[in-house]
Design an enzyme around this catalytic site. Structure first.
Site, mmCIF file in Angstrom:
data_model
loop_
_atom_site.group_PDB
_atom_site.id
_atom_site.type_symbol
_atom_site.label_atom_id
_atom_site.label_comp_id
_atom_site.label_asym_id
_atom_site.label_seq_id
_atom_site.Cartn_x
_atom_site.Cartn_y
_atom_site.Cartn_z
ATOM 1 N N TRP A 180 -6.398 -2.858 0.360
ATOM 2 C CA TRP A 180 -5.743 -3.752 -0.670
ATOM 3 C C TRP A 180 -6.086 -5.062 -0.656
ATOM 4 C CZ3 TRP A 180 -2.368 -7.875 0.430
ATOM 5 C CH2 TRP A 180 -2.010 -8.361 -0.726
ATOM 6 N N GLU A 221 -5.221 0.818 -2.831
ATOM 7 C CA GLU A 221 -3.850 0.422 -3.023
ATOM 8 C C GLU A 221 -3.644 -0.356 -4.505
ATOM 9 O OE1 GLU A 221 -1.631 -1.238 0.080
ATOM 10 O OE2 GLU A 221 0.236 -1.118 -1.076
ATOM 11 N N LYS A 223 -1.305 -2.703 -7.263
ATOM 12 C CA LYS A 223 -0.175 -3.481 -7.530
ATOM 13 C C LYS A 223 -0.247 -4.047 -8.844
ATOM 14 C CE LYS A 223 2.230 -7.087 -4.828
ATOM 15 N NZ LYS A 223 2.020 -7.675 -3.390
ATOM 16 N N ASP A 254 2.202 2.350 -3.627
ATOM 17 C CA ASP A 254 3.250 1.490 -2.624
ATOM 18 C C ASP A 254 4.566 1.621 -3.548
ATOM 19 O OD1 ASP A 254 4.918 -0.517 -1.885
ATOM 20 O OD2 ASP A 254 3.389 -1.324 -0.557
ATOM 21 N N HIS A 257 5.279 -1.615 -5.967
ATOM 22 C CA HIS A 257 4.349 -2.165 -6.729
ATOM 23 C C HIS A 257 4.149 -1.956 -7.813
ATOM 24 C CE1 HIS A 257 1.245 -3.482 -2.961
ATOM 25 N NE2 HIS A 257 2.411 -3.696 -2.614
ATOM 26 N N HIS A 281 2.850 4.148 0.367
ATOM 27 C CA HIS A 281 3.217 3.106 1.167
ATOM 28 C C HIS A 281 4.769 3.213 0.925
ATOM 29 C CE1 HIS A 281 -0.175 0.270 2.458
ATOM 30 N NE2 HIS A 281 0.110 1.385 3.075
ATOM 31 N N ASP A 289 10.509 -9.087 -4.556
ATOM 32 C CA ASP A 289 9.991 -8.628 -3.293
ATOM 33 C C ASP A 289 9.758 -7.242 -3.173
ATOM 34 O OD1 ASP A 289 9.010 -9.069 -0.469
ATOM 35 O OD2 ASP A 289 11.023 -7.835 -0.128
ATOM 36 N N ASP A 291 9.148 -5.426 -0.193
ATOM 37 C CA ASP A 291 8.654 -4.994 0.944
ATOM 38 C C ASP A 291 9.975 -4.974 1.818
ATOM 39 O OD1 ASP A 291 5.920 -4.652 0.981
ATOM 40 O OD2 ASP A 291 5.943 -6.913 0.529
ATOM 41 N N ASP A 321 5.638 0.754 4.914
ATOM 42 C CA ASP A 321 5.010 -0.757 4.427
ATOM 43 C C ASP A 321 6.243 -1.444 4.073
ATOM 44 O OD1 ASP A 321 3.654 -2.814 3.967
ATOM 45 O OD2 ASP A 321 2.840 -2.216 2.076
HETATM 46 C C1 RNT Z 1 0.758 -5.612 -0.139
HETATM 47 C C2 RNT Z 1 0.395 -4.298 0.276
HETATM 48 C C3 RNT Z 1 -0.240 -4.132 1.497
HETATM 49 C C4 RNT Z 1 0.431 -4.872 2.644
HETATM 50 C C5 RNT Z 1 -0.042 -4.430 3.958
HETATM 51 C C6 RNT Z 1 0.138 -5.585 4.977
HETATM 52 O O1 RNT Z 1 1.214 -6.045 -1.468
HETATM 53 O O2 RNT Z 1 1.453 -3.640 0.053
HETATM 54 O O3 RNT Z 1 -0.311 -2.798 1.625
HETATM 55 O O4 RNT Z 1 1.837 -5.002 2.611
HETATM 56 O O5 RNT Z 1 -1.352 -3.976 3.829
HETATM 57 ZN ZN ZN Z 2 1.306 -1.434 0.430
#
Ligand code: RNT
Ligand code: ZN
Length: 413
Positions: A180, A221, A223, A254, A257, A281, A289, A291, A321
């Protein structure tokens, strides 16, 4: 009759075999991200977190070094049922106090993680760390217009890929390596193409060497946007979907994302028609946000159900994640990981045959009624039994261990 036997009977009335669900669940690992334990700091010590990801909160007791992080992981491990993997980032290298440039990292810097994984019967997954570094400070790493910077990150990724293969070999268990990059534009760019061309050819350099899938599986990955990259992300979904399909890579989806109304559960059945395997993820987006700690949400359930309904157990690699520094970090690990397993168990307990029959006969009211009924079947009793058989505390009992550890260990840091 105890609660479990009673629950088992009710599920049997819906043609669901609870014992078979347990058996299948015990073959599905969840990869737990080491970075929840220390707010994605790693052990380089001198670099602040940047690169479009942010951890907020300063709850006391953050792991400050590898030994503390492993001790915290040991604690989390005892509270999470089922097979587990550990997901490590390159910034968690242990270099004995020596400063090692990221493009010179080697397998030996992860020897203690291998030992830990062996002792804990866990596979390892890996990630190059292309953020929190002076050469990432203008928002571009591997797609940087500056050739020197670009080559540095290419070398870092190549080094990481070798390490990952070494981890996979040492554990006789393929390592999933996820790439990523935060690369993106804060404001509207004039040229979106050039950076994407650079990303494409840089990745081709990273993956030039043939590495056996027995040891390493590469995932890329995408986003939609990040902090400081609001207008255009170089590695978009279309970019990586095309890249993964054309280069036989895993696509990493993810959950945080995409556009807030877009869900990854809906992408699993499409992507797996064109790719052998994908990586997830699992995260929880909240407004800007991506995460937050994973909760047992409708979307988490949908993700798990998509995997189970279509027998994608071996083709979907489940990774977590998220990072929250505002609450007890071990609790954060445990809550999200238990939720992932709960969602998988719940998916395995769906009245699959009845749902399929209702849908095939176009009885959509019955389909809806079954899905809704399923939500209030005695799941908790089955979950508690699963925890007991896995040797971890069930229901809320696990929380007492967190409180004890907080008192004995975290509060003294
Ligand atoms: C960031 C990505 C990535 C990170 C990790 C730490 O937006 O999701 O995967 O969160 O690699
Ligand atoms: Zn991620």
């Amino acid at each position: 009759m105890n609660a479990f036997d009673f629950a088992k009977q009710i599920y049997a009335d819906f043609n669901v075999d609870v014992e078979k669900a347990f058996e299948r669940l015990d073959k599905i690992p969840v990869s737990i991200h080491c970075w929840q334990g220390d707010d994605v700091n790693g052990f380089e010590n001198d670099s602040a977190l940047d690169g479009g990801i942010q951890v907020t909160g300063n709850f006391p007791g953050r792991a400050r070094n590898a030994d503390e992080l492993r001790a915290d992981l040991d604690q989390a491990w005892q509270l999470i049922p089922g097979p587990k993997r550990l997901n490590v980032h390159a910034i968690y290298a242990e270099t004995n106090g020596k400063k090692v440039s990221r493009d010179e990292l080697e397998l030996e810097h992860f020897a203690r993680w291998i030992d830990w994984a062996k002792a804990n019967h866990a596979g390892l997954d890996f990630n190059p760390s292309c953020f929190s570094h002076p050469l990432a400070s203008d928002g571009f790493t591997i797609s940087n217009a500056d050739e020197g910077i670009r080559n540095f990150w290419i070398r870092h990724c190549i080094a990481c890929r070798k390490i990952a293969a070494g981890l996979g070999k040492a554990l006789d268990n393929p390592c999933v390596t996820n790439y990523w990059f935060p690369d993106g534009f804060k404001d509207v760019p004039y040229d979106r193409l050039a950076a994407r061309e650079r990303l494409k050819s840089a990745l081709d350099e990273v993956f030039a060497e043939e590495i056996s899938k027995k040891y390493n599986l590469d995932a890329v990955e995408c986003k939609l946007f990040g902090i400081g990259a609001e207008s255009c992300t170089v590695g978009s979904h279309e970019f990586y979907m095309g890249y993964a399909v054309s280069r036989d890579k895993l696509l990493c989806l993810d959950a945080g994302h995409f556009h807030p109304t877009e869900v990854i559960s809906d992408k699993i059945s499409s992507t797996l028609l064109f790719l052998d395997e994908i990586l997830l993820h699992v995260s929880r987006g909240v407004r800007w946000d991506s995460d937050h700690v994973v909760t047992l949400s409708e979307e988490l359930q949908a993700i798990a159900s998509e995997i189970i309904r279509h027998n994608f157990d071996q083709r979907v690699h489940i990774g977590l994640d998220y990072f929250d520094g505002s609450i007890n970090r071990i609790a954060a690990w445990v809550i999200g990981s238990r939720n992932m397993r709960k969602a998988l168990l719940q998916a395995l307990l769906e009245p699959a045959a009845m749902l399929k029959a209702a849908e095939d006969s176009k009885d959509n009211a019955k389909r809806l009624a079954l899905l809704e009924e399923n939500k209030t079947l005695p799941f908790a009793a089955v979950w508690d039994e699963y925890c007991a058989r896995s040797g971890v505390p069930g229901s809320f009992d696990w929380y007492a261990k967190i409180e004890q550890y907080q008192k004995d260990v975290l509060s003294k840091r």
